[in-house]
Scaffold this motif. Structure first.
Motif, PDB file in Angstrom:
ATOM      1  N   MET A 278       0.356  -1.460   0.097  1.00  0.00           N
ATOM      2  CA  MET A 278       0.052   0.126  -0.297  1.00  0.00           C
ATOM      3  C   MET A 278       1.322   0.871   0.273  1.00  0.00           C
ATOM      4  O   MET A 278       0.036   2.118  -0.734  1.00  0.00           O
ATOM      5  CB  MET A 278      -0.633  -0.173   1.026  1.00  0.00           C
ATOM      6  N   MET A 307     -10.012   4.333  -3.965  1.00  0.00           N
ATOM      7  CA  MET A 307      -9.761   3.301  -2.917  1.00  0.00           C
ATOM      8  C   MET A 307      -9.828   3.209  -1.913  1.00  0.00           C
ATOM      9  O   MET A 307     -10.523   2.400  -1.329  1.00  0.00           O
ATOM     10  CB  MET A 307      -8.180   3.189  -3.653  1.00  0.00           C
ATOM     11  N   GLY A 341      -6.886  -7.335  -8.284  1.00  0.00           N
ATOM     12  CA  GLY A 341      -6.222  -5.526  -7.803  1.00  0.00           C
ATOM     13  C   GLY A 341      -5.468  -4.980  -9.340  1.00  0.00           C
ATOM     14  O   GLY A 341      -4.919  -4.090  -9.618  1.00  0.00           O
ATOM     15  N   LEU A 361      -8.682   0.953  -9.157  1.00  0.00           N
ATOM     16  CA  LEU A 361      -8.099   1.198  -7.861  1.00  0.00           C
ATOM     17  C   LEU A 361      -9.685   0.809  -6.369  1.00  0.00           C
ATOM     18  O   LEU A 361      -8.559   0.837  -5.523  1.00  0.00           O
ATOM     19  CB  LEU A 361      -7.884   3.282  -7.622  1.00  0.00           C
ATOM     20  N   THR A 362     -10.723   0.602  -7.269  1.00  0.00           N
ATOM     21  CA  THR A 362     -11.348   0.549  -5.686  1.00  0.00           C
ATOM     22  C   THR A 362     -11.355  -1.041  -6.093  1.00  0.00           C
ATOM     23  O   THR A 362     -12.048  -1.947  -4.603  1.00  0.00           O
ATOM     24  CB  THR A 362     -13.390   0.076  -7.054  1.00  0.00           C
ATOM     25  N   LEU A 364      -8.750  -2.729  -5.607  1.00  0.00           N
ATOM     26  CA  LEU A 364      -7.434  -2.854  -5.114  1.00  0.00           C
ATOM     27  C   LEU A 364      -7.658  -2.416  -3.525  1.00  0.00           C
ATOM     28  O   LEU A 364      -7.571  -3.098  -2.532  1.00  0.00           O
ATOM     29  CB  LEU A 364      -6.475  -2.276  -5.733  1.00  0.00           C
ATOM     30  N   GLY A 365      -8.729  -1.356  -3.312  1.00  0.00           N
ATOM     31  CA  GLY A 365      -9.297  -0.920  -2.044  1.00  0.00           C
ATOM     32  C   GLY A 365      -9.640  -2.013  -1.183  1.00  0.00           C
ATOM     33  O   GLY A 365      -9.767  -2.674  -0.181  1.00  0.00           O
TER      34      GLY A 365
END
Length: 513
Positions: A278, A307, A341, A361-362, A364-365
């Protein structure tokens, strides 16, 4: 504070406010570096140390500061940490030289090193195992919320006020957090009042400082530079001696017995690895969003929100599922989502727009939320109640050292891939060096020379490097998932940890003044 007392959620809000301050402080400074360089005549080296001095002190002091809460009171030491952080923020705002800003950042790192482990150590003293997952999700999410807020706040403040406003903004938040914590959070400590382990503290501070310094300096001076090699070697030797000392000390600062529990080992490893990745991603994304896609600081902060939303969704799902499934399935699923992601991000095109980036990004978050929240919950459930401050310091040391490694290692990988790809033929020597140094340098040179081809090449090279970095993170995530799946015990072990953790914590949680 008993479990049925509704004030515990207000107390969590007070702790979350303190963590929000740390969250946006991690990113707000980045948007102000150019202004600080211009206003204070700060060179590249001074700008580097304005950023890195905070990280160095923060990581080096986490172990001993966690122990102070067990001895002197967690609430009392947390308030002291907030006071130091707030006073240092005032000092940073008033500084008129680079050295003054660096000194303020050192003091801010000291305050943060007290705040982070002690805010975490208070959670199991006020929440039962049934509510702890939700509390950790809020606590984790509050710091994550601060990350995109940093560029948003920083961009707005720099448009309307002088550069020192990026430090002043900490002060009202700190004051409100201190008042709320003083009123709502109960005092707790280890009733044994452990003695300060001075040899252990000295070894940990010097060892971690040397290690983190070497990691910070490696990408700047080269990993084969004598100073970097000496720092890394000294850090390794000092930390090895720390382990030897702690294994023999009558009242050790580190609870080495935790490393004999595979639940702790693998959940702590997951949190450290997730922090590593991160931190690396948050180092890369602002450059991509600003230089490649052409957003300003405020727009960059807005575009990091997917994210954060994904992380919040992952945290909510963890809260809903953990009691039924246990931590292991959620962590494994989270690492699968996280790896997906990263893999999607590794397919980013140099000429693509933001919509595709918002998608990965979504994802990944969400993967981060599904991975980090259950891992942190499991770690906290395994900490002895009376010594939770000391052991929280250990957990946060692993996490923050992972962050420093992530920025250095993934930043070095990005730099190598970028330099191998960017085209600087025909440029004057100084301009070519600046263009090879970073994509921001290349953009500045391209603007000065009116060289659209250089700008296109730099953007393409940066995306190539970013894709390589994201692919590496996907690989690391896949590798980490294997031992978690193979060695981490399942739901029954979770229930045993929760039962024993609640028993330990109920006997220690309210040993107050």
């Amino acid at each position: 504070m008993p479990a049925a007392d509704p004030r515990r959620w207000w107390a969590l809000g007070a702790l979350a406010l303190a963590m929000l301050t740390l969250g946006f402080d991690m990113t707000i400074l980045n948007v102000a570096l150019a202004t600080i360089s211009r206003e204070l005549d700060a060179g590249t080296s001074e700008l580097q140390w304005i950023v890195d001095s905070y990280v160095l002190v923060f990581a080096a002091l986490l172990l001993p500061t966690g122990l102070l809460g067990d001895r002197f009171g967690r609430k009392r030491m947390l308030l002291l940490g907030l006071a130091v952080f707030g006073a240092a923020s005032v000092g940073g705002a008033l500084a008129d030289t680079p050295a003054g800003v660096i000194a303020a950042r050192v003091a801010m790192g000291l305050g943060a090193a007290v705040m982070l482990p002690l805010s975490m150590s208070i959670l199991p003293t006020i929440f039962s195992s049934e509510e702890r997952t939700r509390a950790i999700a809020v606590w984790t999410g509050s710091m994550a919320l601060g990350l995109p807020l940093g560029p948003l706040l920083g961009g707005w403040l720099l448009e309307h006020f002088r550069w020192g406003s990026i430090f002043v903004i900490n002060v009202p938040v700190v004051v409100v957090a201190m008042a709320a914590i003083a009123l709502l959070v109960p005092e707790s400590r280890d009733p044994a009042r452990p003695a300060l382990d001075l040899p252990g503290a000295l070894l940990s501070i010097t060892g971690l400082a040397a290690l983190v310094y070497g990691v910070i300096e490696g990408p700047v001076s080269g990993w084969d530079h004598p100073g970097v090699l000496i720092a890394l070697a000294a850090g390794a030797v000092l930390l090895a001696n720390l382990v030897v000392w702690e294994s023999r000390a009558p009242q050790p600062m580190m609870n080495l017995a935790l490393f004999r529990d595979r639940r702790f080992v693998w959940s702590a490893a997951v949190t450290a690895a997730a922090n590593l990745m991160m931190a690396g991603i948050l180092f890369v994304l602002p450059q991509y969003l600003q230089v490649v896609l052409g957003n300003d600081a405020f727009g960059t902060g807005l575009r990091l929100i997917p994210m954060l939303l994904g992380l919040m969704v992952g945290a909510v799902l963890t809260d809903r599922l953990a009691a039924r499934t246990g931590h292991k399935p959620i962590m494994v699923a989270g690492m699968a989502v996280l790896g997906t992601g990263f893999a999607l991000g590794a397919l980013t095109g140099a000429t693509g727009g933001y919509s595709y980036a918002a998608l990965w990004l979504t994802v990944l978050g969400a993967g981060l939320g599904l991975t980090m929240v259950p891992a942190m919950d499991l770690v906290i459930s395994l900490l002895p109640g009376g010594e939770v401050g000391r052991d929280s310091g250990l957990v946060q040391t692993l996490r923050q050292t992972g962050s420093a490694l992530g920025i250095a290692m993934l930043g070095s990988l990005l730099s190598q891939l970028y330099r191998a790809r960017v085209e600087t033929d025909g440029l004057p020597g100084e301009a070519a060096g600046a263009a090879r140094d970073s994509v921001a340098g290349a953009a500045a040179v391209a603007q000065r020379l009116g060289d659209d081809a250089l700008l296109a090449s730099a953007r393409e090279a940066f995306v190539f490097g970013m894709n390589g970095l994201l692919a590496a993170c996907a690989g690391v995530t896949a590798v980490m998932a294997v031992p978690v799946l193979a060695f981490l015990p399942g739901r029954r072990a979770d229930r045993d940890a929760a039962a024993s953790g609640d028993g330990r914590q109920s006997s220690h949680a309210h040993a107050a003044d």
